[in-house]
Design an enzyme around this catalytic site. Structure first.
Site, PDB file in Angstrom:
ATOM      1  N   HIS A   1      -6.819  -5.876   2.007  1.00 19.23           N
ATOM      2  CA  HIS A   1      -5.697  -5.335   2.772  1.00 19.23           C
ATOM      3  C   HIS A   1      -5.159  -6.421   3.704  1.00 19.23           C
ATOM      4  O   HIS A   1      -5.938  -7.081   4.398  1.00 19.23           O
ATOM      5  CB  HIS A   1      -6.149  -4.174   3.662  1.00 19.23           C
ATOM      6  CG  HIS A   1      -6.673  -2.978   2.934  1.00 19.23           C
ATOM      7  ND1 HIS A   1      -5.922  -1.851   2.712  1.00 19.23           N
ATOM      8  CD2 HIS A   1      -7.901  -2.713   2.408  1.00 19.23           C
ATOM      9  CE1 HIS A   1      -6.649  -0.941   2.071  1.00 19.23           C
ATOM     10  NE2 HIS A   1      -7.856  -1.440   1.880  1.00 19.23           N
TER      11      HIS A   1
ATOM     12  N   HIS B   1      -9.993  -5.254  -3.502  1.00 21.28           N
ATOM     13  CA  HIS B   1      -8.635  -5.509  -3.012  1.00 21.28           C
ATOM     14  C   HIS B   1      -8.752  -5.886  -1.542  1.00 21.28           C
ATOM     15  O   HIS B   1      -9.631  -5.395  -0.834  1.00 21.28           O
ATOM     16  CB  HIS B   1      -7.735  -4.282  -3.194  1.00 21.28           C
ATOM     17  CG  HIS B   1      -8.317  -3.028  -2.652  1.00 21.28           C
ATOM     18  ND1 HIS B   1      -9.299  -2.322  -3.312  1.00 21.28           N
ATOM     19  CD2 HIS B   1      -8.107  -2.365  -1.493  1.00 21.28           C
ATOM     20  CE1 HIS B   1      -9.657  -1.281  -2.596  1.00 21.28           C
ATOM     21  NE2 HIS B   1      -8.949  -1.276  -1.466  1.00 21.28           N
TER      22      HIS B   1
ATOM     23  N   GLN C   1     -14.498   2.725   1.015  1.00 20.88           N
ATOM     24  CA  GLN C   1     -13.744   2.142  -0.099  1.00 20.88           C
ATOM     25  C   GLN C   1     -13.394   3.257  -1.071  1.00 20.88           C
ATOM     26  O   GLN C   1     -14.280   3.869  -1.664  1.00 20.88           O
ATOM     27  CB  GLN C   1     -14.584   1.068  -0.805  1.00 20.88           C
ATOM     28  CG  GLN C   1     -13.837   0.392  -1.940  1.00 20.88           C
ATOM     29  CD  GLN C   1     -14.692  -0.618  -2.693  1.00 20.88           C
ATOM     30  OE1 GLN C   1     -15.891  -0.767  -2.445  1.00 20.88           O
ATOM     31  NE2 GLN C   1     -14.070  -1.314  -3.629  1.00 20.88           N
ATOM     32  N   SER C   2     -12.096   3.516  -1.231  1.00 24.13           N
ATOM     33  CA  SER C   2     -11.688   4.626  -2.107  1.00 24.13           C
ATOM     34  C   SER C   2     -11.349   4.151  -3.518  1.00 24.13           C
ATOM     35  O   SER C   2     -11.475   4.914  -4.468  1.00 24.13           O
ATOM     36  CB  SER C   2     -10.507   5.379  -1.499  1.00 24.13           C
ATOM     37  OG  SER C   2      -9.409   4.524  -1.334  1.00 24.13           O
TER      38      SER C   2
ATOM     39  N   ASP D   1       0.846  -1.195   0.000  1.00 21.59           N
ATOM     40  CA  ASP D   1       0.000   0.000   0.000  1.00 21.59           C
ATOM     41  C   ASP D   1       0.882   1.245   0.000  1.00 21.59           C
ATOM     42  O   ASP D   1       1.861   1.328   0.741  1.00 21.59           O
ATOM     43  CB  ASP D   1      -0.937  -0.007   1.215  1.00 21.59           C
ATOM     44  CG  ASP D   1      -2.085   0.973   1.048  1.00 21.59           C
ATOM     45  OD1 ASP D   1      -3.233   0.514   0.914  1.00 21.59           O
ATOM     46  OD2 ASP D   1      -1.843   2.195   1.045  1.00 21.59           O
ATOM     47  N   ILE D   2       0.493   2.222  -0.800  1.00 24.32           N
ATOM     48  CA  ILE D   2       1.272   3.449  -0.939  1.00 24.32           C
ATOM     49  C   ILE D   2       1.228   4.303   0.333  1.00 24.32           C
ATOM     50  O   ILE D   2       2.112   5.128   0.571  1.00 24.32           O
ATOM     51  CB  ILE D   2       0.740   4.242  -2.163  1.00 24.32           C
ATOM     52  CG1 ILE D   2       1.778   5.192  -2.721  1.00 24.32           C
ATOM     53  CG2 ILE D   2      -0.549   4.978  -1.859  1.00 24.32           C
ATOM     54  CD1 ILE D   2       1.396   5.786  -4.072  1.00 24.32           C
TER      55      ILE D   2
END
Ligand code: AMP
Length: 113
Positions: A101, A99, A93-94, A30-31
């Site tokens: 996590h 996905h 949820q963006s 994750d960024i």
């Protein structure tokens, strides 16, 4: 899904380091990590969220969790970890491409919400 960021990462349009890849799945970091280790398990095929995936492609959903089970130690998640998948507005949820996590590498907060 031309403007989907995870489709673009999965097909190589946006460069990203893959910590795992097979024909159906990628795992990236994750960024904006929310734990010492924070991975995203992403199917290459576009589904909006886990409920759509469960409905339309349960074999792929099972595959994601098989990959998690098989790769957890290689990913450094040796002492337990948390699995989260956000859905929709209330779930914050963006990115509207399913996905999962994986959070770990340290003792996490007892709070989840
Ligand atoms: P969610 O809020 O559950 O939809 O999670 C989306 C996650 O994707 C967030 O934790 C973001 O930090 C992460 N993210 C967004 N863009 C990227 C990117 N280019 N590479 C890695 N992670 C990303």
């Amino acid at each position: 899904m031309n403007d989907c960021i995870f489709c673009k990462i999965a097909n190589g349009e946006i460069p990203s380091k893959f910590y795992y890849e097979d024909e159906k799945t990628i795992i990236i970091r994750d960024i904006a990590p929310q734990a010492k280790l924070h991975y995203l398990v992403i199917p290459k095929e576009h589904y909006t969220d886990i409920t759509e995936l469960a409905d339309k492609n349960p074999d792929l959903l099972q595959h994601l969790f098989t990959v998690i089970a098989e790769k957890k130690e290689e990913l450094g998640l040796t002492n337990g970890f948390r699995v989260i998948t956000n859905i929709g507005e209330d779930g914050c949820q963006s990115v509207k491409h399913i996905h999962v996590h994986l959070l770990g590498g340290e003792k996490l907060s007892e709070k989840m919400g």
